[in-house]
Scaffold this motif. Structure first.
Motif, PDB file in Angstrom:
ATOM      1  N   ASN A  42       0.858  -1.178   0.000  1.00 36.01           N
ATOM      2  CA  ASN A  42       0.000   0.000   0.000  1.00 36.01           C
ATOM      3  C   ASN A  42       0.891   1.224   0.000  1.00 36.01           C
ATOM      4  O   ASN A  42       1.894   1.266   0.711  1.00 36.01           O
ATOM      5  N   ILE A  43       0.511   2.219  -0.794  1.00 39.32           N
ATOM      6  CA  ILE A  43       1.265   3.466  -0.794  1.00 39.32           C
ATOM      7  C   ILE A  43       0.458   4.533  -0.067  1.00 39.32           C
ATOM      8  O   ILE A  43      -0.764   4.537  -0.110  1.00 39.32           O
ATOM      9  N   TYR A  44       1.181   5.414   0.594  1.00 37.22           N
ATOM     10  CA  TYR A  44       0.576   6.503   1.355  1.00 37.22           C
ATOM     11  C   TYR A  44       1.190   7.815   0.900  1.00 37.22           C
ATOM     12  O   TYR A  44       2.375   7.895   0.629  1.00 37.22           O
ATOM     13  N   SER A  45       0.348   8.824   0.819  1.00 35.66           N
ATOM     14  CA  SER A  45       0.805  10.178   0.522  1.00 35.66           C
ATOM     15  C   SER A  45      -0.167  11.150   1.178  1.00 35.66           C
ATOM     16  O   SER A  45      -1.101  10.740   1.864  1.00 35.66           O
ATOM     17  N   ASP A  46       0.026  12.439   0.945  1.00 38.92           N
ATOM     18  CA  ASP A  46      -0.896  13.440   1.474  1.00 38.92           C
ATOM     19  C   ASP A  46      -2.294  13.255   0.906  1.00 38.92           C
ATOM     20  O   ASP A  46      -3.276  13.666   1.509  1.00 38.92           O
ATOM     21  N   SER A  47      -2.393  12.626  -0.260  1.00 38.87           N
ATOM     22  CA  SER A  47      -3.685  12.440  -0.932  1.00 38.87           C
ATOM     23  C   SER A  47      -4.468  11.228  -0.445  1.00 38.87           C
ATOM     24  O   SER A  47      -5.629  11.077  -0.769  1.00 38.87           O
ATOM     25  N   GLY A  48      -3.825  10.314   0.283  1.00 37.86           N
ATOM     26  CA  GLY A  48      -4.516   9.127   0.758  1.00 37.86           C
ATOM     27  C   GLY A  48      -3.687   7.876   0.579  1.00 37.86           C
ATOM     28  O   GLY A  48      -2.468   7.935   0.485  1.00 37.86           O
ATOM     29  N   THR A  49      -4.380   6.752   0.486  1.00 31.88           N
ATOM     30  CA  THR A  49      -3.713   5.453   0.369  1.00 31.88           C
ATOM     31  C   THR A  49      -4.314   4.656  -0.785  1.00 31.88           C
ATOM     32  O   THR A  49      -5.472   4.847  -1.137  1.00 31.88           O
ATOM     33  N   CYS A  50      -3.490   3.768  -1.353  1.00 31.94           N
ATOM     34  CA  CYS A  50      -3.958   2.958  -2.474  1.00 31.94           C
ATOM     35  C   CYS A  50      -3.067   1.720  -2.598  1.00 31.94           C
ATOM     36  O   CYS A  50      -1.850   1.805  -2.401  1.00 31.94           O
ATOM     37  N   PRO A  51      -3.649   0.561  -2.936  1.00 32.07           N
ATOM     38  CA  PRO A  51      -2.827  -0.630  -3.177  1.00 32.07           C
ATOM     39  C   PRO A  51      -2.104  -0.535  -4.520  1.00 32.07           C
ATOM     40  O   PRO A  51      -2.612   0.042  -5.477  1.00 32.07           O
TER      41      PRO A  51
END
Length: 102
Positions: free
Chosen positions: A44-53
């Protein structure tokens, strides 16, 4: 998100003269990373915009790169896909390339 997925569908059909769009993601962090069948790197990746697989097929070396740099951020090239499984639809990223931020 689903709006972006619907907007991308307006660009179809994809083919030789209309390739599937590639997106550049800057400064993402990884969590919950795994190596599937010693071949495919998933997490899963995380950034200021949220998370996504995200999944990288046939890129086991990326798993080691991320595990060796757990507290660092990465830039990535990805394609957006829709995973339809068990009557559920979910937006996922298919990784193309990754680089470690300095």
């Amino acid at each position: 998100n689903s709006k972006l997925w619907k907007d991308l569908q307006l660009l179809e059909p994809f083919g030789a003269f209309n390739p599937v769009p590639t997106f550049y993601l800057k400064g993402v962090s990884f969590k919950d990373v795994t190596l599937l069948k010693d071949l495919h790197f998933k997490g899963n990746i995380y950034s200021d915009s949220g998370t996504c697989p995200v999944i990288f097929f046939n890129k086991p070396e990326f798993y080691n790169m991320v595990k060796d740099n757990e507290n660092k951020t990465f830039d990535m090239a990805v394609k957006i896909t829709e995973n339809n499984w068990n009557s559920r639809q979910k937006i996922e990223l298919m990784g193309i390339d990754i680089s470690l931020n300095n």
